[in-house]
Design an enzyme around this catalytic site. Structure first.
Site, PDB file in Angstrom:
ATOM      1  N   PHE A 240       0.861  -1.186   0.000  1.00  0.00           N
ATOM      2  CA  PHE A 240       0.000   0.000   0.000  1.00  0.00           C
ATOM      3  C   PHE A 240       0.890   1.225   0.000  1.00  0.00           C
ATOM      4  O   PHE A 240       1.377   1.673   1.020  1.00  0.00           O
ATOM      5  CB  PHE A 240      -0.892  -0.041   1.253  1.00  0.00           C
ATOM      6  CG  PHE A 240      -1.996   0.985   1.249  1.00  0.00           C
ATOM      7  CD1 PHE A 240      -3.076   0.834   0.405  1.00  0.00           C
ATOM      8  CD2 PHE A 240      -1.944   2.078   2.088  1.00  0.00           C
ATOM      9  CE1 PHE A 240      -4.097   1.767   0.404  1.00  0.00           C
ATOM     10  CE2 PHE A 240      -2.961   3.023   2.091  1.00  0.00           C
ATOM     11  CZ  PHE A 240      -4.039   2.858   1.245  1.00  0.00           C
TER      12      PHE A 240
ATOM     13  N   THR B 157       3.501  -5.840  -3.593  1.00  0.00           N
ATOM     14  CA  THR B 157       4.705  -5.502  -2.815  1.00  0.00           C
ATOM     15  C   THR B 157       5.903  -5.383  -3.774  1.00  0.00           C
ATOM     16  O   THR B 157       5.801  -5.762  -4.941  1.00  0.00           O
ATOM     17  CB  THR B 157       4.986  -6.581  -1.737  1.00  0.00           C
ATOM     18  OG1 THR B 157       5.271  -7.808  -2.388  1.00  0.00           O
ATOM     19  CG2 THR B 157       3.805  -6.748  -0.798  1.00  0.00           C
TER      20      THR B 157
ATOM     21  N   LYS C 118       6.563  -8.832 -10.702  1.00  0.00           N
ATOM     22  CA  LYS C 118       7.206  -9.635 -11.752  1.00  0.00           C
ATOM     23  C   LYS C 118       7.996 -10.808 -11.171  1.00  0.00           C
ATOM     24  O   LYS C 118       8.079 -11.865 -11.793  1.00  0.00           O
ATOM     25  CB  LYS C 118       8.172  -8.754 -12.552  1.00  0.00           C
ATOM     26  CG  LYS C 118       7.467  -7.703 -13.383  1.00  0.00           C
ATOM     27  CD  LYS C 118       8.454  -6.732 -13.999  1.00  0.00           C
ATOM     28  CE  LYS C 118       8.821  -5.644 -13.039  1.00  0.00           C
ATOM     29  NZ  LYS C 118       8.861  -4.307 -13.487  1.00  0.00           N
TER      30      LYS C 118
ATOM     31  N   GLU D  78      -1.669  -9.269 -15.271  1.00  0.00           N
ATOM     32  CA  GLU D  78      -1.586  -8.351 -16.426  1.00  0.00           C
ATOM     33  C   GLU D  78      -0.572  -7.230 -16.194  1.00  0.00           C
ATOM     34  O   GLU D  78       0.171  -6.839 -17.094  1.00  0.00           O
ATOM     35  CB  GLU D  78      -2.975  -7.755 -16.690  1.00  0.00           C
ATOM     36  CG  GLU D  78      -3.065  -6.796 -17.836  1.00  0.00           C
ATOM     37  CD  GLU D  78      -3.010  -7.482 -19.194  1.00  0.00           C
ATOM     38  OE1 GLU D  78      -1.932  -7.408 -19.808  1.00  0.00           O
ATOM     39  OE2 GLU D  78      -4.010  -8.076 -19.623  1.00  0.00           O
TER      40      GLU D  78
ATOM     41  N   VAL E  53       3.560  -7.087 -17.138  1.00  0.00           N
ATOM     42  CA  VAL E  53       4.187  -6.849 -18.442  1.00  0.00           C
ATOM     43  C   VAL E  53       3.552  -5.621 -19.094  1.00  0.00           C
ATOM     44  O   VAL E  53       2.369  -5.614 -19.407  1.00  0.00           O
ATOM     45  CB  VAL E  53       4.020  -8.075 -19.371  1.00  0.00           C
ATOM     46  CG1 VAL E  53       4.639  -7.800 -20.741  1.00  0.00           C
ATOM     47  CG2 VAL E  53       4.651  -9.307 -18.747  1.00  0.00           C
TER      48      VAL E  53
ATOM     49  N   GLU F 122      13.313   1.619 -11.796  1.00  0.00           N
ATOM     50  CA  GLU F 122      13.199   0.728 -10.638  1.00  0.00           C
ATOM     51  C   GLU F 122      14.029   1.323  -9.495  1.00  0.00           C
ATOM     52  O   GLU F 122      14.892   2.180  -9.722  1.00  0.00           O
ATOM     53  CB  GLU F 122      13.760  -0.653 -10.985  1.00  0.00           C
ATOM     54  CG  GLU F 122      13.026  -1.377 -12.088  1.00  0.00           C
ATOM     55  CD  GLU F 122      11.606  -1.790 -11.721  1.00  0.00           C
ATOM     56  OE1 GLU F 122      11.427  -2.459 -10.706  1.00  0.00           O
ATOM     57  OE2 GLU F 122      10.667  -1.431 -12.452  1.00  0.00           O
TER      58      GLU F 122
ATOM     59  N   LYS G 214      10.227  -9.537 -18.201  1.00  0.00           N
ATOM     60  CA  LYS G 214       8.932  -9.494 -18.895  1.00  0.00           C
ATOM     61  C   LYS G 214       8.906 -10.505 -20.047  1.00  0.00           C
ATOM     62  O   LYS G 214       7.882 -11.137 -20.296  1.00  0.00           O
ATOM     63  CB  LYS G 214       8.662  -8.069 -19.387  1.00  0.00           C
ATOM     64  CG  LYS G 214       8.434  -7.110 -18.208  1.00  0.00           C
ATOM     65  CD  LYS G 214       8.499  -5.660 -18.610  1.00  0.00           C
ATOM     66  CE  LYS G 214       8.412  -4.736 -17.401  1.00  0.00           C
ATOM     67  NZ  LYS G 214       8.832  -3.367 -17.661  1.00  0.00           N
TER      68      LYS G 214
END
Ligand code: HSE
Length: 308
Positions: free
Chosen positions: A8, A62, A91, A115, A118, A176, A191
């Site tokens: 969150f 997370t 991922k 979904e 990627v 990232e 991905k």
């Protein structure tokens, strides 16, 4: 349908959980988080929520660990084993344990949807699963990392150096937490692994991807491409029949459909009946990721209602 949400914040900054049978006042939670940095009740952990709360669907958002998939992998495994549907934007667990988690979901007759993993808001999974159902998918290629695309666009258009463009991308929040994941091609490779395993049922891992990033690309290389009405993009490609699974910077004609600007992503699917289909859209950002998550949640709601 009752929903449990793990993570969150921009990405899962909450360190405490809330369990409330009567529902959660999200406005109050957001205000509390703003004021205190915490969103829930001290002493209630994510694990408590997953193992003791009453819910039908876990939304797991997370932070990603591409090597182990943890702790998200354990959360997802636990929820599926308990017969709960799962939607994730993470991922790591999908790249690391896709087949195990899919088998578990099938055994428990629940849905695992991802979904958002990627290309963010681009509905590539649903296009492949539903829109192009019945087609043989011959090849998937595309721009799978918005940070790299932004850097390449800014270098080519404004003459920024690689370092300047990377700094901008970080400031804008596209990269990232560790931007080497982006610029070395690892994020895009993850991905590709997710797509390869989902679409063709392969058992690929990150080690199977031939990866070259953009971290040693020079402005001179972009200028050279520009002189030939071309530019450079970090392109991912999967062609199973040729054993090709690679991420690499490629010289592309400027009018090629995969030459998109800024943080956009683009995916081209090459099929036997539909020919080439290209999807372009926003591959990162919290609202964009939320779009993909909500579409998965609504898909599961319909499945859940039909099942009950
Ligand atoms: N850092 C990623 C990107 C975010 O730039 O595309 C979405 O996976």
């Amino acid at each position: 349908m009752k929903i449990a949400l793990i993570g969150f914040g921009s990405v899962g900054r909450g360190k405490s959980g809330i369990i409330s049978a009567g529902g959660i006042d999200m406005r109050a939670v957001l205000d509390r988080k703003k004021a205190t940095g915490m969103c829930g009740t001290p002493g209630i952990s994510a694990w408590d929520v997953i193992t003791t709360a009453d819910y039908d669907l876990l939304i797991e958002v997370t932070p990603t660990d591409a090597t182990t998939g943890e702790p998200a992998l354990t959360y997802i495994r636990e929820a599926l084993a308990a017969g709960r549907h799962v939607v994730t934007s993470n991922k790591g667990p999908i790249a690391v344990a896709f087949h195990e988690l899919s088998r578990l979901a099938a055994e428990k007759n629940v849905q695992l949807r991802y979904e958002a993993t990627v290309c963010g808001a681009v509905p590539i999974m649903k296009a492949l699963e539903h829109g192009l159902a019945g087609n043989e998918i011959i090849k998937i290629s595309g721009v799978f990392n918005g940070t790299c695309n932004y850097i390449l666009t800014r270098m080519a258009d404004e003459g920024l150096t690689y370092q300047q463009a990377l700094m901008e991308a970080r400031e804008l929040g596209y990269a990232e937490a560790d931007p080497t994941y982006d610029v070395q091609g690892i994020d895009a490779a993850i991905k590709l692994v997710i797509l390869a395993n989902t679409v063709w049922g392969l058992s690929t891992t990150l080690d199977d991807v031939d990866i070259t990033g953009i971290d040693s690309l020079t402005l001179a290389a972009l200028e050279l491409a520009d002189g030939q009405e071309c530019t450079i993009r970090l392109i991912g490609e999967i062609i199973p029949k040729k054993n090709i699974l690679r991420i690499s910077p490629r010289i592309m004609p400027k009018n090629h459909p995969l030459v998109v600007s800024g943080t956009l992503n683009a995916v081209m699917v090459d099929t036997d009946m539909a020919g080439e289909v290209t999807l372009i859209g926003k591959g990162a950002g919290s609202r964009e990721t939320a779009s993909a998550i909500i579409s998965d949640v609504l898909f599961i709601r319909d499945y859940h209602v039909k099942r009950s």
